[in-house]
Design a protein around this motif. Structure first.
Motif, PDB file in Angstrom:
ATOM      1  N   ILE A 118      39.631 144.642  -2.908  1.00  0.00           N
ATOM      2  CA  ILE A 118      39.765 143.385  -3.663  1.00  0.00           C
ATOM      3  C   ILE A 118      40.898 142.564  -3.042  1.00  0.00           C
ATOM      4  CG2 ILE A 118      40.309 142.359  -5.911  1.00  0.00           C
ATOM      5  CD1 ILE A 118      37.736 143.844  -6.154  1.00  0.00           C
ATOM      6  N   ARG A 119      42.024 143.261  -2.747  1.00  0.00           N
ATOM      7  CA  ARG A 119      43.171 142.558  -2.134  1.00  0.00           C
ATOM      8  C   ARG A 119      42.746 141.890  -0.821  1.00  0.00           C
ATOM      9  NH1 ARG A 119      46.601 146.695   0.530  1.00  0.00           N
ATOM     10  NH2 ARG A 119      44.894 146.408   2.015  1.00  0.00           N
ATOM     11  N   ASN A 120      41.991 142.638   0.030  1.00  0.00           N
ATOM     12  CA  ASN A 120      41.568 142.079   1.328  1.00  0.00           C
ATOM     13  C   ASN A 120      40.631 140.885   1.146  1.00  0.00           C
ATOM     14  OD1 ASN A 120      43.036 144.134   2.350  1.00  0.00           O
ATOM     15  ND2 ASN A 120      41.357 145.227   3.329  1.00  0.00           N
ATOM     16  N   LYS A 121      39.767 140.970   0.131  1.00  0.00           N
ATOM     17  CA  LYS A 121      38.833 139.863  -0.137  1.00  0.00           C
ATOM     18  C   LYS A 121      39.617 138.629  -0.606  1.00  0.00           C
ATOM     19  CE  LYS A 121      34.452 138.519  -1.128  1.00  0.00           C
ATOM     20  NZ  LYS A 121      33.351 138.489  -0.155  1.00  0.00           N
ATOM     21  N   LEU A 122      40.635 138.846  -1.433  1.00  0.00           N
ATOM     22  CA  LEU A 122      41.447 137.727  -1.921  1.00  0.00           C
ATOM     23  C   LEU A 122      42.193 137.080  -0.742  1.00  0.00           C
ATOM     24  CD1 LEU A 122      42.613 135.975  -4.134  1.00  0.00           C
ATOM     25  CD2 LEU A 122      44.117 137.846  -4.820  1.00  0.00           C
ATOM     26  N   CYS A 123      42.698 137.935   0.165  1.00  0.00           N
ATOM     27  CA  CYS A 123      43.358 137.398   1.368  1.00  0.00           C
ATOM     28  C   CYS A 123      42.384 136.516   2.151  1.00  0.00           C
ATOM     29  CB  CYS A 123      43.828 138.541   2.285  1.00  0.00           C
ATOM     30  SG  CYS A 123      45.219 139.444   1.623  1.00  0.00           S
ATOM     31  N   LYS A 124      41.147 137.002   2.303  1.00  0.00           N
ATOM     32  CA  LYS A 124      40.172 136.245   3.097  1.00  0.00           C
ATOM     33  C   LYS A 124      39.868 134.898   2.432  1.00  0.00           C
ATOM     34  CE  LYS A 124      35.555 136.030   4.955  1.00  0.00           C
ATOM     35  NZ  LYS A 124      35.292 134.745   4.299  1.00  0.00           N
ATOM     36  N   ILE A 126      41.877 133.096   0.607  1.00  0.00           N
ATOM     37  CA  ILE A 126      43.016 132.185   0.855  1.00  0.00           C
ATOM     38  C   ILE A 126      42.972 131.682   2.304  1.00  0.00           C
ATOM     39  CG2 ILE A 126      45.545 132.070   0.996  1.00  0.00           C
ATOM     40  CD1 ILE A 126      45.543 134.154  -1.367  1.00  0.00           C
ATOM     41  N   VAL A 127      42.642 132.592   3.242  1.00  0.00           N
ATOM     42  CA  VAL A 127      42.547 132.184   4.655  1.00  0.00           C
ATOM     43  C   VAL A 127      41.417 131.169   4.831  1.00  0.00           C
ATOM     44  CG1 VAL A 127      41.980 133.003   6.988  1.00  0.00           C
ATOM     45  CG2 VAL A 127      43.610 134.282   5.579  1.00  0.00           C
ATOM     46  N   ASP A 128      40.311 131.340   4.068  1.00  0.00           N
ATOM     47  CA  ASP A 128      39.213 130.364   4.139  1.00  0.00           C
ATOM     48  C   ASP A 128      39.702 128.965   3.756  1.00  0.00           C
ATOM     49  OD1 ASP A 128      37.292 132.072   5.062  1.00  0.00           O
ATOM     50  OD2 ASP A 128      36.442 132.537   3.102  1.00  0.00           O
ATOM     51  N   ILE A 129      40.603 128.913   2.752  1.00  0.00           N
ATOM     52  CA  ILE A 129      41.149 127.594   2.365  1.00  0.00           C
ATOM     53  C   ILE A 129      41.962 127.039   3.536  1.00  0.00           C
ATOM     54  CG2 ILE A 129      42.639 126.349   0.760  1.00  0.00           C
ATOM     55  CD1 ILE A 129      42.060 128.509  -1.329  1.00  0.00           C
ATOM     56  N   GLY A 130      42.772 127.913   4.162  1.00  0.00           N
ATOM     57  CA  GLY A 130      43.562 127.481   5.320  1.00  0.00           C
ATOM     58  C   GLY A 130      42.674 126.956   6.440  1.00  0.00           C
ATOM     59  N   THR A 164      43.764 138.683   9.171  1.00  0.00           N
ATOM     60  CA  THR A 164      42.600 137.943   8.651  1.00  0.00           C
ATOM     61  C   THR A 164      42.567 136.531   9.241  1.00  0.00           C
ATOM     62  OG1 THR A 164      42.934 139.185   6.612  1.00  0.00           O
ATOM     63  CG2 THR A 164      41.367 137.383   6.523  1.00  0.00           C
ATOM     64  N   THR A 165      43.756 135.904   9.355  1.00  0.00           N
ATOM     65  CA  THR A 165      43.833 134.554   9.940  1.00  0.00           C
ATOM     66  C   THR A 165      43.358 134.573  11.387  1.00  0.00           C
ATOM     67  OG1 THR A 165      45.701 134.053   8.496  1.00  0.00           O
ATOM     68  CG2 THR A 165      45.398 132.630  10.409  1.00  0.00           C
ATOM     69  N   SER A 166      43.796 135.581  12.131  1.00  0.00           N
ATOM     70  CA  SER A 166      43.369 135.693  13.541  1.00  0.00           C
ATOM     71  C   SER A 166      41.849 135.838  13.618  1.00  0.00           C
ATOM     72  CB  SER A 166      44.070 136.894  14.188  1.00  0.00           C
ATOM     73  OG  SER A 166      43.613 137.077  15.503  1.00  0.00           O
ATOM     74  N   GLU A 167      41.289 136.656  12.719  1.00  0.00           N
ATOM     75  CA  GLU A 167      39.830 136.889  12.747  1.00  0.00           C
ATOM     76  C   GLU A 167      39.041 135.634  12.379  1.00  0.00           C
ATOM     77  OE1 GLU A 167      39.960 141.627  11.438  1.00  0.00           O
ATOM     78  OE2 GLU A 167      39.659 140.075   9.928  1.00  0.00           O
ATOM     79  N   GLU A 168      39.529 134.915  11.350  1.00  0.00           N
ATOM     80  CA  GLU A 168      38.731 133.816  10.800  1.00  0.00           C
ATOM     81  C   GLU A 168      38.971 132.467  11.485  1.00  0.00           C
ATOM     82  OE1 GLU A 168      36.358 134.175   8.481  1.00  0.00           O
ATOM     83  OE2 GLU A 168      36.761 136.327   8.477  1.00  0.00           O
TER      84      GLU A 168
END
Length: 1147
Positions: A118-124, A126-130, A164-168
């Motif tokens: 869940i934590r990793n999904k929430l991070c993703k 937020i990164v999607d917003i970025g 996650t930022t690097s990946e996305e």
């Protein structure tokens, strides 16, 4: 029905609470194993409808902060993900601000208690917003991540966000415009130096903090690891000392942070260019962590108490080693190395080879193999990581040899020979077969590198070879030992020799083949050494085999091998398996005795061939393949295999025998005659239906090679060959199995048809040979030719099956005979056709009678296709016309439809072969077959094409379009009458167009094929159009330019937009350019605006932007880049517009 609807109101806490309870119970019901699929679909629809509502995200925010139900949290995050990636453009800016502020707060407040997924999904999320809003609307997105990393409490969270930022963001999906993708990459590259500095700091500080307190074990007599090799690798005692520090023991938290930091580095290295941002201190730190993987003492320290927690620690430590090696391999895989980075690279190699030395060092506690086994086992321990340290290390070695060896070898301070010594040790102590195969691949890469280096620098060939000679001889000896049961029985018996893999070979065959490839490559470099290593080993095993004769006794039922003791049988089994492998090795080396080196290596080759001839004769004379043994299930196959392999090895020397023949035929050919005659004595007894097929086929292949490659003039007069002639033409003798029959007939036909080498035309005795060939074919086709008389009569079922067998047996032999001489001299083909003429006429007469038996038609058309390919000149024009006319008459539209639609794959094969025959006809130069062109085109376009055009199945299509391509390519003047005079007078040729309707219909068919899903057909037809343009300037022709050009461009662009043939992006881009370049002005001024005007799903403003972004470039790279940008942005705009709520006003 549970109420799950959002009611907008000021006081909606109660409503939120009720919705949350409803959602929890829905989720629990959905995942309950008693819930029906019908009910699941209802719930799914309810949830989807809820997610689509404007403002649903507020509920989800409440759900996330108020529930402990994993399903509910995951659903809520999915709603946010959908909102951000598909609907963000239409969300009011006030709501966006609220979401950008609330989600990070939620993450900070709960990251320690949330389940990791869940934590990793929430991070993703937020990164999607970025990804959408940074830096313009979300300026502190990246700063926040850096702050999280720098604060000790939130370091792990910051690292997860960073990865996650690097990946996305570094390689985003296509739901962004090209400009935004480029902007994101630039923004990230600006941050690289800061990020790498932070990561280096984290790893260094953890290492240093724990190193100080690490208990240093007392030095043991075997731990002095800074030997001579290490000093020479590292060039400095300090570096060696540094790497010899004991490995610190990390607490769980530090372990976790280090693994996250290394994961971040591995992903960053996958996309950032090599540059000085990657500092020496960072590289050294990564290598420190790589030591976790190869130090088995770490594991021991971890499991002192034997508790499971400690052993898990040991596994984590191994994981740090694997992650560090992943970072190193990411850097290693980059081929483009800036000058300033080369020194770093050298330092990396030196440090990695220190690790390699550590892994392969022997000491009292460990053999090398047991250490490698330990390091390889880790793959079994951790659920999260699927690779072992050894696999990563092997990847490193492969990258080093394939990408960087040529660069590094020139450095005097890099000891390549010592590196090979370590690689040797590493290879031959691999704990698994797969590991060993991977290492053999690395040696193959090295040997290829060495071979090409020597070819390019012949002057210092000796110096290069002398440098590596010892290493290569050692490699050869060890690889040969590894394929022998005598030295490696335990491992070889584990190999499966029954199950076939995708390449149609067993595990044992793959093992042997890969080993023999290494042997062959060493032979190419060091022929004398290789031969003197291999031959004595072969000799030893041959002695055992040749000595079996003394143990053969006659019993009541035949011959028996009088070796019965279990130990003796086992030793014999191992010796025979080894002999079989060594015979294959000797066969594989045959190519290194011919050509320029024939004379220099003559004696070695003669020794081999004499031994092989002796062995094959011995096997056939004492009939070891029919002998009774104490362990028939093991020893009998062994004896058959050795006999078959000795024949196959001798066959490999056919080219050598041919060269021997051409050198000695005038002087003293006795030795040569003796070798060939003896080989034939070995072959003849085996050509019998009573002999096992494996052995029979080996004998047949050897006979074919002697008849085809060697072609001695005296072959026909050898009694053994005459015996085979009599055996094959005797109708009372039992027929050989199909494959063997075909091979023997090919050999006998070639003995009579192929010109003898080294003799003038006047001495070829064509008249006698022609008569003999006619008799041979006559005997082989006797039953077949008798079919003609009753072909028209209706046949009973049993009789029909018998007829089919005769047709199959005869045509398979005749087809093979024609195929084998199709590339030979005119005289050979003339004689062949004279002998076959009657059978060919019989075939044509039988064809109509079997038109509804697709299996028979298939074989007949195969035969005719081979005739057209090999003997069309000999058949003459009138008869060829008769054949084509018969086929055109038989293949009516009804017959074609029956074959294609109702007879399955055989029916389609029949039509495909018919089209292939027509391909041969339309390619024929000259005017002979031109009269058939109208009927061929008419058959294609009016009869075959309508049947297959709308079918999704690819059957027949490829052949039809190839035929249409051949019609155009080889008969261009049928459509375009170009006169040289006209082109000179007008300066540019505007040819007269003929048969315009047919040309247009063919082009229309090509255009239609691009709208179908079959990617192979698309690729083939695009290639055909491009070829016609290259060779005949298709796109420049007036009819194409004015009526078709932009239709094709339109279709190709639509295909790119729909992503239906994504694998062909590059080819489609180039073809689009080639078409557009015929009329760039028209493309930019008329086509592009029209194309954009016709695009639905985008507004006029967006169309203008798309048009402006398509620069008017006229070179290929820029043009194709513009095409891909247009396609990407068009898809992106459509996605944005689909996500806007209804009634949105766009400014």
């Amino acid at each position: 029905m549970i109420n799950l609807v959002w009611c907008p109101s000021e006081e909606h806490t109660a409503s939120e609470e009720a919705s949350l309870r409803a959602l929890e119970s829905l989720m629990t019901e959905f995942f309950h194993n008693c819930t029906t699929n019908e009910r699941k679909r209802e719930i799914e629809e309810l949830l989807n409808n809820f997610a689509q509502q404007i403002g649903a995200w507020r509920f989800c925010l409440y759900f996330l902060s108020s529930t402990r139900n994993d399903y509910v949290m995951m659903y809520s995050l999915t709603v946010f993900e959908n909102l951000i990636n598909k609907m963000w453009l239409g969300v009011p800016s006030q709501d966006k601000m609220e979401i950008r502020s609330c989600l990070p707060k939620l993450l900070l407040a709960h990251h320690k208690t949330l389940p990791y997924f869940i934590r990793n999904k929430l991070c993703k999320v937020i990164v999607d917003i970025g990804r959408q809003d940074w830096p313009m609307f979300y300026h502190d997105f990246f700063t926040n991540i850096l702050q999280l990393i720098q604060s000790p409490v939130t370091t792990p969270l910051g690292l997860i966000m960073l990865k996650t930022t690097s990946e996305e963001l570094a390689c985003p999906r296509e739901d962004l415009s090209v400009a935004r993708k480029e902007e994101l990459r630039k923004l990230l590259l600006d941050q690289v130096q800061t990020v790498l500095g932070l990561l280096t700091g984290i790893l260094e500080s953890i290492w240093d903090k724990h190193s100080v307190t690490a208990a240093t074990p007392p030095p043991s007599p075997t731990s002095g690891e800074s030997g001579d090799l290490l000093s020479s690798l590292l060039q400095s005692p300090n570096a060696a000392k540094l790497l010899n520090q004991p490995i610190p023991i990390l607490d769980t938290e530090s372990e976790y942070i280090c693994s996250l930091a290394l994961e971040c580095l591995a992903h960053l290295f996958s996309w950032i260019p090599l540059s000085t941002s990657i500092t020496p201190s960072l590289l050294t730190t990564i290598f420190h962590f790589a030591r976790f993987g190869c130090d088995t003492r770490v594991r021991k320290m971890c499991s002192v108490n034997g508790s499971s927690q400690n052993s898990v620690l040991g596994q984590e430590r191994g994981r740090l080693g694997v992650l560090a090696m992943s970072c190193i391999n990411e850097l290693m895989s980059k081929n483009c190395v800036p000058m300033e980075f080369e020194e770093y690279l050298l330092r990396m190699f030196q440090q990695t080879f220190y690790l390699l030395q550590k892994i392969t060092k022997e000491n009292n506690a460990h053999t090398v193999k047991s250490r490698l086994e330990e390091l390889d086992e880790r793959v079994l321990c951790w659920g999260r990581q699927a690779e072992s340290y050894i696999e990563k290390f092997t990847d490193f070695l492969r990258l080093f040899v394939s990408v960087h060896l040529r660069r590094i070898e020139s450095y005097s301070q890099f000891p390549v020979v010592e590196f090979l010594a370590l690689l040797f040790k590493y290879t031959f102590h691999q704990p698994t077969h797969e590991g060993y195969f991977s290492c053999l691949d690395i040696w193959t890469l090295f040997l290829d590198y060495l071979t090409s280096k020597i070819k390019s620098r012949l002057a210092d060939k000796e110096a290069v070879l002398n440098r590596y000679e010892d290493a290569l001889v050692l490699l050869l000896t060890e690889v040969l030992n590894r394929i022998q049961f005598r030295y490696n029985q335990a491992q070889l018996e584990e190999l499966d020799d029954e199950t076939l893999d995708d390449d149609q070979q067993t595990e044992w065959q793959r093992y042997l083949r890969q080993s023999l490839e290494v042997v062959a490559k060493v032979m190419e470099l060091l022929p004398t050494h290789a031969f003197s290593t291999l031959f004595p080993v072969l000799q030893d095993n041959l002695e055992v085999y040749l000595g079996l004769q003394q143990f053969v006794v006659t019993s009541g039922t035949g011959h028996r091998l009088n070796i019965t003791a279990e130990n003796d049988c086992r030793r014999l089994h191992c010796s025979l398996r080894d002999l079989s492998s060594l015979l294959q090795a000797v066969g594989r080396l045959a190519e290194y005795f011919i050509g320029d080196v024939f004379a220099a290596r003559f004696n070695d080759a003669l020794t081999v061939v004499e031994r092989l001839v002796k062995v094959t004769l011995y096997g056939s004379q004492i009939k070891l393949y029919n002998i009774e043994t104490a362990v028939p299930s093991v020893l009998k196959p062994d004896l058959i295999d050795v006999h078959a392999q000795s024949l196959a090895a001798l066959q490999a020397y056919a080219h050598w025998l041919a060269q021997f023949y051409s050198e000695v035929h005038r002087q003293n050919p006795e030795q040569f005659i003796s070798l060939v005659s003896t080989a034939l004595e070995a072959i003849t007894p085996l050509i019998s239906s009573k002999v096992q097929e494996k052995l029979l086929l080996s004998a047949c292949h050897l006979l074919v090679s002697l008849a085809t490659t060697v072609r001695p003039v005296f072959l026909i007069s050898i009694p053994a060959v005459q015996k085979v002639f009599n055996r094959i033409t005797d109708t009372s003798a039992q027929r050989l199995p199909d494959k063997a029959q075909v091979l023997v007939c090919r050999a006998l036909s070639n003995v009579l048809l192929l010109p003898w080498p080294n003799l003038p035309e006047s001495e070829q005795q064509w008249a006698v040979r022609s008569t003999n060939h006619a008799s041979l074919i006559s005997a082989l086709t006797r039953e077949y030719r008798q079919l003609k008389s009753n072909a028209i009569l209706p046949q009973r079922k049993v009789q029909l099956e018998d007829t089919k067998v005769i047709i199959h047996q005869t045509l398979s032999v005749l087809e093979d005979i024609v195929e084998s001489i199709s590339g030979e001299s005119t005289k050979s083909r003339q004689i062949c056709y004279q002998s076959l003429q009657e059978s060919v006429q019989v075939s044509l007469a039988l064809f109509p009678a079997f038109i509804h038996q697709s299996d028979v038609t298939d074989e007949m058309l195969s035969f005719f296709l081979t005739l057209f390919q090999g003997l069309r000149v000999q058949m003459g024009v009138p008869f060829t016309e008769q054949i084509i006319q018969t086929f055109l008459n038989m293949f009516t539209r009804e017959q074609l439809a029956e074959s294609i639609l109702h007879e399955g794959s055989t029916g389609c094969r029949v039509v495909e072969k018919f089209l292939k025959i027509l391909q041969v006809v339309v390619q024929e130069p000259g005017q002979v077959f031109k009269p058939f062109l109208p009927s061929v085109i008419s058959l294609c376009m009016e009869q075959v094409y309508p049947i297959i055009a709308e079918r999704s199945s690819p059957d027949v299509k490829a052949e039809l379009f190839e035929l249409l391509f051949r019609v155009l390519h080889h008969n261009w003047r049928y459509f375009f009458k170009s006169s040289v005079l006209a082109s000179v007078q007008r300066g540019v040729a505007e040819e007269q167009m003929e048969n315009e309707a047919q040309f247009s219909a063919i082009m229309q068919a090509f255009g239609q094929s691009f709208l179908q899903p079959d990617i192979h057909l698309f690729k083939q037809n695009l290639f055909y159009l491009e070829t016609l343009n290259t060779k005949q300037k298709l796109y420049h022709k007036k009819i194409f330019r004015t009526t078709m050009l932009f239709q094709f461009v339109n279709v190709l662009l639509q295909v790119l937009v729909h992503k239906s043939h994504d694998l062909l992006q590059e080819e489609i881009g180039i073809a689009t350019y080639n078409m557009a370049s015929v009329d760039f002005d028209g493309f930019y001024s008329a086509f592009l605006p029209e194309f954009l005007a016709s695009c639905d799903g985008v507004d006029s403003n967006q169309k203008n932007v798309l048009g402006r972004n398509f620069k008017m470039d006229r070179d290929l790279p820029s043009f194709t880049q513009n095409v891909h940008r247009l396609v990407n942005d068009l898809r992106y705009y459509r996605l944005c517009n689909d996500s806007l709520p209804p009634g949105t006003v766009k400014l």
